[in-house]
Write an enzyme that holds these catalytic residues in place. Structure first.
Site, PDB file in Angstrom:
ATOM      1  N   GLY A 143      36.147  78.316  11.656  1.00  0.00           N
ATOM      2  CA  GLY A 143      34.566  78.541  11.357  1.00  0.00           C
ATOM      3  C   GLY A 143      34.245  79.315  12.511  1.00  0.00           C
ATOM      4  N   CYS A 144      32.936  79.296  12.547  1.00  0.00           N
ATOM      5  CA  CYS A 144      32.023  80.231  13.738  1.00  0.00           C
ATOM      6  C   CYS A 144      32.398  79.665  14.968  1.00  0.00           C
ATOM      7  CB  CYS A 144      30.626  80.570  13.413  1.00  0.00           C
ATOM      8  SG  CYS A 144      29.784  78.878  13.267  1.00  0.00           S
ATOM      9  N   THR A 145      32.496  78.327  15.112  1.00  0.00           N
ATOM     10  CA  THR A 145      32.800  77.606  16.340  1.00  0.00           C
ATOM     11  C   THR A 145      34.137  77.408  16.669  1.00  0.00           C
ATOM     12  OG1 THR A 145      32.318  75.282  15.154  1.00  0.00           O
ATOM     13  CG2 THR A 145      30.450  76.413  16.160  1.00  0.00           C
TER      14      THR A 145
END
Length: 392
Positions: free
Chosen positions: A359-361
């Site tokens: 994911g983005c994190t």
């Protein structure tokens, strides 16, 4: 020594006396040594940095190396090896209370805490750590790096430094370990990322803005960051910003020795000497002893052992059957990338279909929305997620 330098020395002595009368500070002056040989920019580079640091200072600077034309005191040494021996002697005999040097080898268990000025907000930030090795085990080393960063920041007068963990391999395991230590009674003030999703695991944006007081990283990454922060505007050959790679900190280590790069320029040399003097005045060695003692009361050693013990692997005869596939739109963050596939397997064992993703994190485990809460509880119980793990 020239007549002009003698006059400068006399003037400096009278200036120190006047300053003591004005401030009321008659305490013993701190002395900081710096080795002259080893810089890629020559002895003159180190000498200029030392003289700059000594101007209007409340501490004495002692040079260690060959004779040079200066008003500063020089302890003679003819080789890099000899200057390190002299430096250690001066420290052990308490003639100096700190030292700055290059190309110095620390024992395993000791690593250095750098100090930079971040470009986003001009804020100072400690990078823990930048040289040396706290432990041969990566995650254990980073947990110790966090403690070393806290020690350094407290020695510099930051009473409750905020701690962030750089989003590199092992970051989530480090976070779990530090949160466990915190719950056991060793107070850790976790920073919150400047990004909207928050959390103590820091992004690249947080590096640039200096979100935490202390940024935890492995030493190799920390070393790279120090070089980038200090020389990004000079092309890399001359480190012009910051305070150098910092003091070697470790349990039981009894010397206040700070590291420079061979590429460190005059401003960094000067700042590193000031950094060493501030640490000496902040009693860094005493602070280190106290913090390690307090951490041990909070079961620090047990926390570290849990990181280095091998996880029990499934018996080869035990076959983990993949549950029937289903749509996986729910995602769980906070899983370390090195444990991502193991986390998926743990859910399969509990009859929950899961897939790994990014994911983005960072790494995520994806499951059905209807099984999200149950999956989180299973992963927490198995040690793959923390109490703070939430759906993305």
């Amino acid at each position: 020594m020239s007549e002009e330098n003698v006059k400068k020395m006399i003037g400096k002595v009278f200036g120190d006396i006047a300053n003591a009368i004005e401030t009321g500070d008659f305490s013993d002056k701190v002395s900081i040594g710096i080795t002259l040989m080893g810089s890629e920019h020559g002895i003159e580079n180190i000498l200029k940095g030392a003289e700059l640091a000594s101007e209007n200072s409340s501490f004495e600077v002692i040079l260690i190396g060959p004779e040079v034309d200066t008003n500063l005191k020089v302890v003679k040494a003819e080789t890099e090896e000899e200057q390190h021996k002299e430096m250690e002697r001066l420290l052990d005999e308490e003639i100096i209370q700190g030292a700055v040097t290059m190309h110095y080898n620390f024992p395993i268990g000791v690593s250095t805490v750098g100090r930079v000025i971040t470009p986003g907000m001009g804020k100072e930030m400690y990078i823990a750590t930048t040289t040396g090795t706290s432990s041969p085990h990566r995650v254990e080393a980073m947990v110790k790096n966090g403690l070393n960063g806290i020690i350094t920041a407290k020695s510099m007068g930051v009473e409750s430094p905020t701690i962030g963990i750089l989003n590199v391999d092992g970051a989530r395991q480090v976070e779990r370990a530090l949160k466990e230590l915190n719950s056991n009674g060793y107070d850790i003030n976790f920073a919150e990322s400047m990004r909207s999703d928050g959390g103590a695991v820091m992004r690249g944006n947080d590096l640039l803005t200096g979100t935490p007081d202390v940024m935890i990283a492995d030493s190799l990454t920390g070393n790279l960051l120090m070089k980038i922060f200090s020389s990004f505007n000079t092309g890399g050959s001359y480190e012009a910003l910051g305070y150098g790679y910092g003091p070697g900190i470790g349990e039981g280590y009894k010397r206040n020795i700070l590291i420079l790069s061979r590429a460190s320029g005059v401003p960094v040399v000067s700042n590193a000497i000031k950094y060493a003097a501030q640490l000496a005045k902040g009693n860094v060695l005493d602070v280190s002893q106290k913090e390690y003692k307090n951490a041990k009361k909070a079961k620090f050693e047990d926390v570290l052992k849990s990181l280095t013990k091998e996880k029990k692997k499934s018996d080869d005869s035990e076959q983990i059957i993949q549950p029937e596939k289903e749509v996986v739109t729910g995602s769980i963050s906070g899983i370390d990338i090195m444990e991502l596939e193991d986390a998926v397997q743990e859910l399969w064992k509990n009859s929950i279909y899961a897939e790994s993703g990014m994911g983005c994190t960072g790494p995520i485990v994806m499951v059905s929305e209807s099984k999200l809460s149950k999956a989180i509880e299973i992963l927490k119980k198995a040690g793959y997620a923390t109490e703070g793990s939430d759906p993305c």
